[in-house]
Enzyme design. Structure first.
Site, short mmCIF file in Angstrom:
data_model
loop_
_atom_site.label_atom_id
_atom_site.label_comp_id
_atom_site.label_asym_id
_atom_site.label_seq_id
_atom_site.Cartn_x
_atom_site.Cartn_y
_atom_site.Cartn_z
N HIS A 17 89.45 48.76 9.03
CA HIS A 17 89.47 48.97 10.47
C HIS A 17 89.42 50.46 10.80
CE1 HIS A 17 91.01 47.94 14.62
NE2 HIS A 17 91.42 49.19 14.53
N GLU A 18 90.26 51.26 10.15
CA GLU A 18 90.33 52.68 10.45
C GLU A 18 89.13 53.45 9.91
OE1 GLU A 18 92.28 53.20 12.71
OE2 GLU A 18 93.98 51.88 12.42
N ILE A 19 88.61 53.06 8.75
CA ILE A 19 87.39 53.71 8.23
C ILE A 19 86.21 53.39 9.14
CG2 ILE A 19 85.74 53.76 6.30
CD1 ILE A 19 88.25 53.52 4.43
N LEU B 79 86.45 55.80 11.91
CA LEU B 79 86.00 57.14 11.48
C LEU B 79 84.47 57.21 11.38
CD1 LEU B 79 88.69 57.89 8.77
CD2 LEU B 79 88.57 58.82 11.10
N CYS C 274 93.63 47.16 7.37
CA CYS C 274 93.84 48.42 8.08
C CYS C 274 92.88 49.51 7.61
CB CYS C 274 95.27 48.90 7.92
SG CYS C 274 96.46 47.94 8.85
#
Length: 163
Positions: free
Chosen positions: A133-135, A138, A130
């Protein structure tokens, strides 16, 4: 707290790198709460500010409902393990589509809290997936860019049929 509208792939904001958060105030805390509500309503286990059209370096992740959601401000990956893992991934901006993505099995990240305190921690398993994926999001890297060209094209075609 409010559920915000989620932008859909291929919105340009999903391919745009975000600006670091510099103000740790009530508006940042409100944005984090809105992201949590929006993520849960989607439903999802992670969401970034760009998913709702705000190009700030903020993500919330909830891999364990018992432990609750966590906010990561200005997160960055400091280290990645050489060993990898495969996990099914998708996006709240591309609902109904999931594919297996290979990523490092463990990461060390540096981030700030909603109050601006800096922390470093190592993550493995679902949390490591996660965070990466989220970095990526961003950094303006939408998750399907981690797929082979063929798998990416098939995922896009399936999504277009759903829309």
């Amino acid at each position: 707290m409010a559920v915000r509208s989620i932008i859909r792939y291929p919105n340009a904001a999903l391919a745009t790198a975000t600006e670091p958060v510099s103000r740790f105030d009530e508006s940042l805390r409100q944005l984090a709460h809105d992201l949590i509500d929006t993520m849960r309503a989607a439903p999802g286990i992670g969401i970034t500010a760009p998913h709702i059209g705000i190009l700030q370096r903020l993500t919330v992740i909830e891999t364990d409902p018992q432990a609750g959601p966590r906010s990561f401000v200005n997160p960055e990956i400091l280290w990645q393990s050489a060993d990898s893992t495969r996990h099914s991934e998708g996006s709240v901006s591309m609902p109904g589509i999931a594919e297996e993505v290979e990523r490092p099995a463990r990461v060390r990240v540096r981030f700030q809290t909603l109050e601006g305190k800096t922390h470093e921690e190592e993550a493995a398993g679902l949390m490591a997936v996660c965070l990466q994926h989220e970095i990526d999001q961003l950094d303006g890297i939408f998750w399907i860019r981690r797929l082979s060209r063929l798998k990416r094209e098939r995922a896009i075609k399936r999504f277009e049929k759903l829309d």
